[in-house]
Design a protein around this motif. Sequence first.
Motif, PDB file in Angstrom:
ATOM      1  N   VAL A 301       0.832  -1.205   0.000  1.00  0.00           N
ATOM      2  CA  VAL A 301       0.000   0.000   0.000  1.00  0.00           C
ATOM      3  C   VAL A 301       0.869   1.259   0.000  1.00  0.00           C
ATOM      4  O   VAL A 301       0.489   2.289  -0.569  1.00  0.00           O
ATOM      5  CB  VAL A 301      -1.027  -0.020   1.160  1.00  0.00           C
ATOM      6  N   LEU A 302       2.053   1.156   0.600  1.00  0.00           N
ATOM      7  CA  LEU A 302       2.943   2.320   0.603  1.00  0.00           C
ATOM      8  C   LEU A 302       3.340   2.680  -0.840  1.00  0.00           C
ATOM      9  O   LEU A 302       3.258   3.851  -1.253  1.00  0.00           O
ATOM     10  CB  LEU A 302       4.183   2.012   1.457  1.00  0.00           C
ATOM     11  N   VAL A 303       3.714   1.666  -1.614  1.00  0.00           N
ATOM     12  CA  VAL A 303       4.122   1.963  -2.998  1.00  0.00           C
ATOM     13  C   VAL A 303       2.901   2.292  -3.864  1.00  0.00           C
ATOM     14  O   VAL A 303       2.992   3.074  -4.819  1.00  0.00           O
ATOM     15  CB  VAL A 303       4.981   0.812  -3.567  1.00  0.00           C
ATOM     16  N   SER A 304       1.738   1.736  -3.512  1.00  0.00           N
ATOM     17  CA  SER A 304       0.513   2.150  -4.204  1.00  0.00           C
ATOM     18  C   SER A 304       0.301   3.654  -4.028  1.00  0.00           C
ATOM     19  O   SER A 304      -0.136   4.352  -4.950  1.00  0.00           O
ATOM     20  CB  SER A 304      -0.696   1.402  -3.638  1.00  0.00           C
ATOM     21  N   TYR A 305       0.583   4.137  -2.840  1.00  0.00           N
ATOM     22  CA  TYR A 305       0.465   5.574  -2.559  1.00  0.00           C
ATOM     23  C   TYR A 305       1.424   6.372  -3.460  1.00  0.00           C
ATOM     24  O   TYR A 305       1.067   7.414  -4.014  1.00  0.00           O
ATOM     25  CB  TYR A 305       0.742   5.793  -1.071  1.00  0.00           C
ATOM     26  N   ALA A 359      14.591   3.302  -8.308  1.00  0.00           N
ATOM     27  CA  ALA A 359      15.455   3.644  -7.170  1.00  0.00           C
ATOM     28  C   ALA A 359      14.704   4.521  -6.173  1.00  0.00           C
ATOM     29  O   ALA A 359      14.832   4.363  -4.947  1.00  0.00           O
ATOM     30  CB  ALA A 359      16.713   4.340  -7.663  1.00  0.00           C
ATOM     31  N   HIS A 360      13.906   5.471  -6.681  1.00  0.00           N
ATOM     32  CA  HIS A 360      13.100   6.311  -5.795  1.00  0.00           C
ATOM     33  C   HIS A 360      12.120   5.451  -4.996  1.00  0.00           C
ATOM     34  O   HIS A 360      11.948   5.623  -3.781  1.00  0.00           O
ATOM     35  CB  HIS A 360      12.300   7.338  -6.612  1.00  0.00           C
ATOM     36  N   VAL A 361      11.455   4.527  -5.705  1.00  0.00           N
ATOM     37  CA  VAL A 361      10.437   3.697  -5.045  1.00  0.00           C
ATOM     38  C   VAL A 361      11.082   2.795  -3.979  1.00  0.00           C
ATOM     39  O   VAL A 361      10.587   2.699  -2.849  1.00  0.00           O
ATOM     40  CB  VAL A 361       9.666   2.865  -6.103  1.00  0.00           C
ATOM     41  N   TYR A 362      12.202   2.167  -4.325  1.00  0.00           N
ATOM     42  CA  TYR A 362      12.876   1.288  -3.350  1.00  0.00           C
ATOM     43  C   TYR A 362      13.320   2.097  -2.129  1.00  0.00           C
ATOM     44  O   TYR A 362      13.231   1.620  -0.999  1.00  0.00           O
ATOM     45  CB  TYR A 362      14.074   0.590  -3.985  1.00  0.00           C
ATOM     46  N   SER A 363      13.803   3.310  -2.390  1.00  0.00           N
ATOM     47  CA  SER A 363      14.268   4.150  -1.275  1.00  0.00           C
ATOM     48  C   SER A 363      13.095   4.504  -0.349  1.00  0.00           C
ATOM     49  O   SER A 363      13.195   4.376   0.877  1.00  0.00           O
ATOM     50  CB  SER A 363      14.909   5.423  -1.849  1.00  0.00           C
ATOM     51  N   GLY A 364      11.972   4.932  -0.951  1.00  0.00           N
ATOM     52  CA  GLY A 364      10.803   5.288  -0.137  1.00  0.00           C
ATOM     53  C   GLY A 364      10.238   4.081   0.599  1.00  0.00           C
ATOM     54  O   GLY A 364       9.797   4.174   1.744  1.00  0.00           O
TER      55      GLY A 364
END
Length: 410
Positions: A301-305, A359-364
């Motif tokens: 859900v975090l990456v869905s956001y 890379a942004h998504v993995y970091s977040g």
Amino acid sequence: MSPSKGGIRYAESVTREEVEALACLMTLKCAVVEVPYGGAKGGVAINRGDYSPAEVERITRRFTTELHRRHLIGPDVDVPAPDFGTTAGDMAHIKDTYMQLEGQSVFGAACVTGKPVGQGGIRGREEATGLGVYFGIREFLSNKAVAAGAGLPTPWSVAASTFAIQGLGNVGYWAAHFIAKNGGRVTAVGERDGTVLDAAGVDVEALKAHLVAHKSVAGFTNGDSPSLVLVADPAAVLAADVDVLIPAALEGAITSANAHVVRAKVVAEAANGPVTAAADDVLTARGITVLPDLVLNAGGVLVSYFEVSKALAGLRFGRLTQRAEEAAMENLLSTLQNHGITITDRDRRRLVIGADERAHVYSGLEDGMCAACGETVKVAAEKGISLRIAAYYTAVSRVANALGSRGLWP
Ligand SMILES: NC(=O)C1=CN([C@@H]2O[C@H](COP(=O)(O)OP(=O)(O)OC[C@H]3O[C@@H](n4cnc5c(N)ncnc54)[C@H](O)[C@@H]3O)[C@@H](O)[C@H]2O)C=CC1
Ligand SMILES: O=C(O)CCC(=O)C(=O)O
């Protein structure tokens, strides 16, 4: 609280009560990883294997139409996502149906997440929940008190541990993939029609390919491994002699009737609600640590956001910054070189990498999972409560604060 967020599942066993309970869990899960959404869940009581792809598409489009007619879908209403039995392709059909009905709104792509990248999805969502499970296990068990409490060595490491996984679908496969990539040994995998056991390690990629091709564990050779054992009982995975058992299929996998067979030191809840309340008591009494679903599988859900944010911004993360970051690093390396420091081509290739979307998504994702695990461990230690109760404590406090500070009007 709206908009709300949660997956849609296709499972013959799904019931209204189950969906309501999972929606409630989603509210708390969003709060744990600071996703500013309420909770939701959807379900269609089918086994998709009984239908052709064209029939599943029709079911998906009709379901979306019914949601739309009832004002139950949209970027500022409810934003579904994949769950058990649904795929990125289904999310593409949901988006297309919604866009047809809404007249191609510019924000239409924000009506659903987990879409294919070509349909406005985000790189990293497919693997997000499983990668989040990996980050979560690593973070929880890197805490000395948590590892010691589970009877694991301190410092604990993924590479020195063994894992069993129930369900090699989206969540289970990606969790296994990242565990294996980081040196962990997956020695048991349970699927619908059997369990694969191999003390020398199961080749997760080969097993996944075999399951996709044959829809069964039967005939899997694990590269002709002499220590391979295939068992017809899917539940045999629960009794695997491993450090960490990861139930990643459906809820209620571990009940008071079978909790006594669990031999793992840690049960990591990748699925939603895989351990019943009664089973939780049995596991706790036996000294087995449970890493709660509320935190552990919140990466999805975090990456869905992040995906919704991308759709609303209409811009891929990293698109404006990647080259600028690379140019800044190039300048820095050139300056160092001008001052007599040798920079090899290999160093340059390794260092001059601007962050792209993944890379942004993995970091977040890593940041969000580390923060949620850290807070859970802290609250559990401060209050002398279990990790599960600590996660609920944090989530309920955040929801209460949000509602309380909003006030009531009119
Ligand atoms: N997909 C996501 O992003 C998220 C999923 N979850 C939860 O994770 C769990 C799994 O979801 P997905 O991986 O998306 O579903 P999926 O449909 O991709 O995979 C489920 C897997 O479990 C297997 N399975 C079914 N019954 C089984 C049994 N009795 N024993 C062993 N394996 C069995 C299926 O064959 C399939 O491979 C669900 O509880 C879901 O709610 C939670 C957070 C996010
Ligand atoms: O990605 C999402 O919005 C929902 C994920 C989900 O269904 C879950 O965490 O159980």
